[in-house]
Design a protein around this motif. Structure first.
Motif, PDB file in Angstrom:
ATOM      1  N   LYS A 164       0.830  -1.206   0.000  1.00  0.00           N
ATOM      2  CA  LYS A 164       0.000   0.000   0.000  1.00  0.00           C
ATOM      3  C   LYS A 164       0.866   1.257   0.000  1.00  0.00           C
ATOM      4  N   ASP A 167       1.856   2.013  -3.415  1.00  0.00           N
ATOM      5  CA  ASP A 167       0.753   2.158  -4.371  1.00  0.00           C
ATOM      6  C   ASP A 167       0.622   0.959  -5.317  1.00  0.00           C
ATOM      7  N   GLY A 170      -4.709  -1.194  -3.576  1.00  0.00           N
ATOM      8  CA  GLY A 170      -5.570  -0.167  -3.017  1.00  0.00           C
ATOM      9  C   GLY A 170      -5.798  -0.340  -1.529  1.00  0.00           C
ATOM     10  N   ALA A 171      -6.500   0.619  -0.936  1.00  0.00           N
ATOM     11  CA  ALA A 171      -6.735   0.623   0.506  1.00  0.00           C
ATOM     12  C   ALA A 171      -7.553  -0.566   0.972  1.00  0.00           C
ATOM     13  N   SER A 172      -8.361  -1.147   0.094  1.00  0.00           N
ATOM     14  CA  SER A 172      -9.233  -2.257   0.495  1.00  0.00           C
ATOM     15  C   SER A 172      -8.538  -3.620   0.454  1.00  0.00           C
ATOM     16  N   TYR A 173      -7.343  -3.664  -0.069  1.00  0.00           N
ATOM     17  CA  TYR A 173      -6.612  -4.928  -0.186  1.00  0.00           C
ATOM     18  C   TYR A 173      -6.221  -5.412   1.206  1.00  0.00           C
TER      19      TYR A 173
END
Length: 215
Positions: A164, A167, A170-173
């Protein structure tokens, strides 16, 4: 052709490798014995190890594949840089005694060139496992894991945090998703520099491990 162990793969394979130890190999070629044969070892009292890696110290120490030399290194609960370098130097010498050319990488990876008398299969399935078992064993692998994750934080969590930060995801990973992707070897570009770096050094605390070491 080179038989290799990719340094970044340590982060996803090391824990299980430490626990199960080395696999049995065939009888040819047979590298020279550099330490006591594991089958001749008897495990006495196991030291009372402390710290976040204490369980794995105990597992490696008590393994029937661990040599007496390796136990002497483990006994105080610390694997020093000098001890690590010595074991890896012994491993390199073991393979070179077979006439093989070896490159050792600071991260723990290495590459071995086959010669005319020892082919790629013999290197990867026999020579390397034998030399590993008799020299570095699981001690070097434990050292490498401690170096990259001193507090033994959850592996999937720290790798995902690194992905994360860079990049890559994403934040939901989630760590659970990472484990699924890892099991299936899908979902991420496993050959990309960013993914390899996060798998190898998720906390960003290692030296540059991209170049060979002359140890």
């Amino acid at each position: 052709m080179k038989a290799t162990r990719a340094p970044w793969a340590l982060s996803v394979l090391a824990l299980s490798s430490i626990v199960v130890g080395c696999a049995a190999t065939s009888d040819s070629p047979r590298p020279p014995t550099t330490q006591t044969r594991p089958s001749e070892n008897t495990v006495g009292d196991i030291p009372e190890f402390e710290g976040p890696w204490s369980d794995l110290f105990a597992n490696v120490y008590s393994s029937t594949t661990t040599t007496e030399v390796q136990r002497e290194i483990l006994a105080d609960g610390v694997i020093t840089d000098a001890e690590y370098a010595q074991l890896r130097g012994d491993f390199k010498q073991c393979l070179e005694d077979l006439g093989l050319t070896v490159e050792i990488y600071p991260s723990g990876g290495f590459a071995v060139d086959e010669n005319g008398s020892v082919n790629e299969t013999q290197i990867s399935e026999d020579a390397v496992p034998r030399c590993e078992q008799r020299t570095v064993g699981s001690v070097a692998l434990l050292y490498e894991q401690i170096r990259r994750n001193p507090d033994q934080k959850d592996e999937a969590t720290i790798v995902v945090e690194c992905l994360k930060r860079n990049d890559v995801v994403g934040a939901s990973y989630t760590p659970a998703q990472y484990k699924r992707d890892l099991d299936a070897y899908t979902g991420l570009d496993w050959n990309s520099t960013a993914v390899r770096t996060c798998a190898q050094d998720p906390l960003g605390i290692l030296e540059d491990a991209s170049a060979p070491s002359g140890e």
